[in-house]
Design an enzyme around this catalytic site. Sequence first.
Site, short mmCIF file in Angstrom:
data_model
loop_
_atom_site.label_atom_id
_atom_site.label_comp_id
_atom_site.label_asym_id
_atom_site.label_seq_id
_atom_site.Cartn_x
_atom_site.Cartn_y
_atom_site.Cartn_z
N GLU A 16 0.85 -1.20 0.00
CA GLU A 16 0.00 0.00 0.00
C GLU A 16 0.89 1.24 0.00
OE1 GLU A 16 -3.52 0.02 2.49
OE2 GLU A 16 -2.95 2.00 3.25
N ARG A 106 -15.92 3.41 3.60
CA ARG A 106 -16.71 4.55 4.05
C ARG A 106 -15.83 5.77 4.23
NH1 ARG A 106 -18.79 5.03 10.15
NH2 ARG A 106 -16.59 5.62 10.32
N GLY A 107 -14.66 5.59 4.86
CA GLY A 107 -13.81 6.72 5.25
C GLY A 107 -14.13 7.11 6.68
N LYS A 162 -21.27 -6.33 4.11
CA LYS A 162 -20.35 -5.89 3.06
C LYS A 162 -20.09 -7.01 2.06
CE LYS A 162 -17.04 -3.41 5.48
NZ LYS A 162 -15.87 -2.55 5.72
P1 FAD Z 1 -17.90 0.64 7.10
O1 FAD Z 1 -17.79 -0.73 6.52
O2 FAD Z 1 -19.05 1.47 6.65
O3 FAD Z 1 -17.90 0.48 8.68
C1 FAD Z 1 -17.89 1.61 9.54
C2 FAD Z 1 -18.71 1.28 10.79
O4 FAD Z 1 -20.08 1.09 10.45
C3 FAD Z 1 -18.27 0.02 11.52
O5 FAD Z 1 -18.39 0.24 12.89
C4 FAD Z 1 -19.26 -1.04 11.05
O6 FAD Z 1 -19.49 -2.03 12.04
C5 FAD Z 1 -20.52 -0.23 10.77
N1 FAD Z 1 -21.24 -0.71 9.60
C6 FAD Z 1 -20.71 -1.16 8.43
N2 FAD Z 1 -21.69 -1.47 7.56
C7 FAD Z 1 -22.87 -1.23 8.18
C8 FAD Z 1 -24.23 -1.35 7.78
N3 FAD Z 1 -24.55 -1.78 6.55
N4 FAD Z 1 -25.19 -0.99 8.68
C9 FAD Z 1 -24.85 -0.53 9.91
N5 FAD Z 1 -23.57 -0.40 10.33
C10 FAD Z 1 -22.59 -0.75 9.49
N6 FAD Z 1 -9.71 5.74 4.83
C11 FAD Z 1 -9.59 6.70 3.86
O7 FAD Z 1 -10.15 7.79 4.00
N7 FAD Z 1 -8.85 6.48 2.73
C12 FAD Z 1 -8.23 5.30 2.50
O8 FAD Z 1 -7.59 5.14 1.47
C13 FAD Z 1 -8.35 4.26 3.49
N8 FAD Z 1 -7.78 3.04 3.31
C14 FAD Z 1 -8.00 2.04 4.22
C15 FAD Z 1 -7.47 0.76 3.97
C16 FAD Z 1 -7.68 -0.28 4.88
C17 FAD Z 1 -7.14 -1.66 4.55
C18 FAD Z 1 -8.39 -0.04 6.08
C19 FAD Z 1 -8.59 -1.15 7.08
C20 FAD Z 1 -8.90 1.22 6.35
C21 FAD Z 1 -8.72 2.27 5.42
N9 FAD Z 1 -9.24 3.55 5.64
C22 FAD Z 1 -9.11 4.54 4.67
C23 FAD Z 1 -9.91 3.86 6.90
C24 FAD Z 1 -11.43 3.60 6.84
O9 FAD Z 1 -12.02 4.47 5.89
C25 FAD Z 1 -11.98 3.85 8.24
O10 FAD Z 1 -11.57 2.84 9.11
C26 FAD Z 1 -13.47 4.11 8.34
O11 FAD Z 1 -13.76 4.59 9.66
C27 FAD Z 1 -14.35 2.89 8.12
O12 FAD Z 1 -14.35 2.52 6.82
P2 FAD Z 1 -15.08 1.15 6.37
O13 FAD Z 1 -15.03 1.10 4.91
O14 FAD Z 1 -14.56 -0.01 7.13
O15 FAD Z 1 -16.59 1.50 6.86
#
Ligand code: FAD
Length: 286
Positions: A16, A106-107, A162
């Site tokens: 990454e 999500r971010g 997801k």
């Molecule tokens: P989600 O999957 O939406 O989860 C967020 C929260 O909501 C969790 O607590 C989950 O339990 C809950 N949730 C999920 N789906 C649902 C649903 N359908 N209904 C109700 N609750 C739900 N951030 C950036 O800005 N840019 C990047 O490039 C970036 N790269 C990353 C790469 C990796 C490998 C990882 C692990 C994280 C990265 N992040 C990045 C950080 C990430 O955006 C944050 O951790 C963010 O807070 C959550 O993103 P997510 O996609 O996991 O969100």
Amino acid sequence: MYIKDLFDKKTVFSFEVFPPKKTSSIDVIYSTLDELQGLSPDFISVTFGAGGSGNSRYALEIASRIKEGGITPMLHLPCINFTKAEIDAALEDAQQRGIENILALRGDINPDIPPVEDFRHASDLITYIKSKGSFDIAGACYPECHPDAENLVEDIINLRKKVDAGADHLITQLFFDNDHFYEFREKAAIAGINVPIEAGIMPVVNKNQIERMVTTCGASLPGKFVRIMTKYEHSPEALRDAGIAYAVNQIVDLVASGVDGIHLYTMNNPYVARKISEAVSGIIGA
Ligand code: FAD
């Protein structure tokens, strides 16, 4: 090439990178990319600021450059601060550049930026990208639980959403204790999550990183890790070597335990990526 097609054949080994700050020229990352590409990872992913960082436009350019260098790129795409039209524009741009792999996120929610409501969770974005039909989609997961979730069970139930929405494979948040990963992997399997899960490994090689780890990422720091970091924190070279050795140990154990892949958070440091790649090349390929 779709990344999902690699997991049946091998233990995937990926890197990454993050774009340079908006005040810097994009050129500063190109020599880093050249060195990383020379290590022949299975793919290189490029982070994308969720909003406000201003350097997001670099992410697509960097992903294109990775593709031109003969390595499969993966574009991170966070949705919380983007409208559907902005996401469409990013996906169209990616498609035109031949970028086929998206890490749908999500971010983090920034208290100073009200979220756009077009996509509330990564699962909404995954459903949307899936409907377009032409991308391999990865999702993020959290062996020690995402900080917004009440507990790991709730987080894994959400992770299943997801995967049901169409995530083809997953990449974990960094962790320093492999047992957290093994427990998480078992719970995910019980929840019916059967897509490949790559383990995110962060080599901690300088003092600033240690401080950031403690305050922001939420990963627990095992005693062994703290002892090593405390011992060497004032000796940059020793700390770098200790951080590399710690990451290598984690990887050896993970590969021996049948991990689907290793995703190395390179921190744009080709020296560290090279040392680790050299140390584990025989193990990953075995
Ligand atoms: P989600 O999957 O939406 O989860 C967020 C929260 O909501 C969790 O607590 C989950 O339990 C809950 N949730 C999920 N789906 C649902 C649903 N359908 N209904 C109700 N609750 C739900 N951030 C950036 O800005 N840019 C990047 O490039 C970036 N790269 C990353 C790469 C990796 C490998 C990882 C692990 C994280 C990265 N992040 C990045 C950080 C990430 O955006 C944050 O951790 C963010 O807070 C959550 O993103 P997510 O996609 O996991 O969100």
